[in-house]
Design a protein around this motif. Structure first.
Motif, PDB file in Angstrom:
ATOM      1  N   ALA A 133      16.599 141.930 -18.549  1.00 41.22           N
ATOM      2  CA  ALA A 133      15.847 143.153 -18.269  1.00 41.22           C
ATOM      3  C   ALA A 133      14.360 142.902 -18.032  1.00 41.22           C
ATOM      4  O   ALA A 133      13.780 143.487 -17.098  1.00 41.22           O
ATOM      5  CB  ALA A 133      16.051 144.162 -19.407  1.00 41.22           C
ATOM      6  N   PRO A 134      13.679 142.055 -18.831  1.00 37.88           N
ATOM      7  CA  PRO A 134      12.252 141.808 -18.568  1.00 37.88           C
ATOM      8  C   PRO A 134      12.010 141.195 -17.182  1.00 37.88           C
ATOM      9  O   PRO A 134      11.014 141.510 -16.523  1.00 37.88           O
ATOM     10  CB  PRO A 134      11.844 140.843 -19.684  1.00 37.88           C
ATOM     11  CG  PRO A 134      12.829 141.077 -20.779  1.00 37.88           C
ATOM     12  CD  PRO A 134      14.119 141.383 -20.082  1.00 37.88           C
ATOM     13  N   VAL A 135      12.927 140.327 -16.755  1.00 35.08           N
ATOM     14  CA  VAL A 135      12.785 139.724 -15.429  1.00 35.08           C
ATOM     15  C   VAL A 135      12.999 140.781 -14.348  1.00 35.08           C
ATOM     16  O   VAL A 135      12.260 140.833 -13.345  1.00 35.08           O
ATOM     17  CB  VAL A 135      13.775 138.558 -15.251  1.00 35.08           C
ATOM     18  CG1 VAL A 135      13.701 137.998 -13.835  1.00 35.08           C
ATOM     19  CG2 VAL A 135      13.494 137.468 -16.271  1.00 35.08           C
ATOM     20  N   GLN A 136      13.997 141.649 -14.532  1.00 37.72           N
ATOM     21  CA  GLN A 136      14.224 142.718 -13.569  1.00 37.72           C
ATOM     22  C   GLN A 136      12.992 143.608 -13.453  1.00 37.72           C
ATOM     23  O   GLN A 136      12.613 144.025 -12.355  1.00 37.72           O
ATOM     24  CB  GLN A 136      15.429 143.552 -13.991  1.00 37.72           C
ATOM     25  CG  GLN A 136      16.765 142.848 -13.855  1.00 37.72           C
ATOM     26  CD  GLN A 136      17.940 143.790 -14.075  1.00 37.72           C
ATOM     27  OE1 GLN A 136      17.893 144.954 -13.696  1.00 37.72           O
ATOM     28  NE2 GLN A 136      18.991 143.291 -14.696  1.00 37.72           N
ATOM     29  N   ALA A 137      12.369 143.912 -14.587  1.00 40.50           N
ATOM     30  CA  ALA A 137      11.165 144.755 -14.567  1.00 40.50           C
ATOM     31  C   ALA A 137      10.048 144.076 -13.788  1.00 40.50           C
ATOM     32  O   ALA A 137       9.341 144.722 -12.997  1.00 40.50           O
ATOM     33  CB  ALA A 137      10.717 145.060 -15.998  1.00 40.50           C
ATOM     34  N   GLY A 138       9.889 142.768 -13.993  1.00 47.06           N
ATOM     35  CA  GLY A 138       8.857 142.041 -13.270  1.00 47.06           C
ATOM     36  C   GLY A 138       9.123 141.996 -11.770  1.00 47.06           C
ATOM     37  O   GLY A 138       8.201 142.163 -10.961  1.00 47.06           O
ATOM     38  N   VAL A 139      10.382 141.794 -11.383  1.00 51.39           N
ATOM     39  CA  VAL A 139      10.738 141.767  -9.960  1.00 51.39           C
ATOM     40  C   VAL A 139      10.489 143.137  -9.331  1.00 51.39           C
ATOM     41  O   VAL A 139       9.973 143.239  -8.210  1.00 51.39           O
ATOM     42  CB  VAL A 139      12.207 141.339  -9.781  1.00 51.39           C
ATOM     43  CG1 VAL A 139      12.632 141.492  -8.322  1.00 51.39           C
ATOM     44  CG2 VAL A 139      12.398 139.893 -10.231  1.00 51.39           C
TER      45      VAL A 139
END
Length: 269
Positions: free
Chosen positions: A103-109
């Motif tokens: 989820a944190p990576v998705q938010a960053g993308v």
């Protein structure tokens, strides 16, 4: 312009041409011009108006916001084609991305791609007569691209640079007066209006992805952007599966969302 972008623009031209040839054969049952059923339900009834000029102006604006669908027969065929492509390719990619990406990576993308939309937003804010908002958007772009490592993070919000709603040329043309445009389903791109399809040609040069010379990189970013957007829509799949008429559900939902976006551009002061 890379090969994928050329393909998209060619698809728009072909869709518009085919629509023109079918416009006399596939007419909706309701008279034209006609607002969407959801918009009608939300708008005041002209017969019940009390004569207040402000109320009448509001009703006139609602009527102009309505999207006509005289090309429904053609649009349904393209909608079916897009659904098949989504089932075979795009949805599996979105499910895979959603499954393996934290989820944190998705938010960053998502923040990264939101940052890439800022140049088009800033230009259209200026065209809509809001230079202050345009300047603030450019400030967010500079801060998030540098301090925020290419937009993966959003330090601009911490610095008090409020994020405004995204703007595009279709919204600008609507604010300038091109209202009530015909509904059009574009191959691979999905719901649009004729106005919004034409506006793609103006927004495309403002996309940083479009300025990348390496086709592999630009096409990869375009694909990732599409997959990310599709992944964000996965929670809505159940409603579409349960719908009596998926085409009508998508059309009405898209129309109402578009009307809301255009009105945000007017009200976002």
């Amino acid at each position: 312009m890379n090969a994928l972008q050329k393909l998209v623009l060619i698809a728009i031209v072909l869709a518009s041409t085919a629509c023109a040839s079918h416009s006399g054969k596939h007419q909706v049952a309701l008279p034209v011009p006609e607002t969407s059923s959801v918009a009608n339900a939300m708008s005041p009834d002209p017969e019940a108006a009390d004569g207040d000029p402000a109320d009448l102006d509001a009703e006139a604006a609602d009527e102009h916001d309505g999207v006509r669908d005289p090309w429904e027969g053609f649009n349904r065929k393209i909608h079916g084609f897009n659904n098949a492509a989504d089932t075979l390719v795009l949805r599996p990619l979105a499910v895979g991305y959603n499954t393996i990406t934290p989820a944190p990576v998705q938010a960053g993308v998502s923040r990264f791609f939101a940052n890439l939309r800022i140049p088009a937003t800033a230009v259209n804010q200026a065209l809509q007569g809001r230079p202050g908002h345009a300047a603030q958007s450019i400030g967010r772009l500079v801060v998030n691209t540098t301090v925020g490592i290419g937009g993966l993070f959003d330090p601009a919000s911490s610095f008090g640079m409020v994020r405004r709603h995204d703007e595009d040329l279709g919204q600008t043309l609507a604010i300038w007066g091109w209202r009530g445009s015909r509904f059009l389903v574009v191959p691979l791109l999905g719901p649009r209006t004729l106005r919004d399809a034409v506006a793609i040609a103006g927004d495309e040069p403002l996309s940083p992805i479009g300025q990348i010379q390496d086709n592999g990189t630009s096409n990869g970013l375009l694909l990732l952007q599409t997959v990310v957007g599709r992944a964000q829509m996965l929670p809505l799949d159940k409603f579409r599966r349960d719908a009596f008429d998926d085409y009508l559900l998508v059309r009405e939902a898209w129309v109402q969302r578009r009307i809301h976006q255009i009105r945000q551009g007017v009200d976002d002061e």
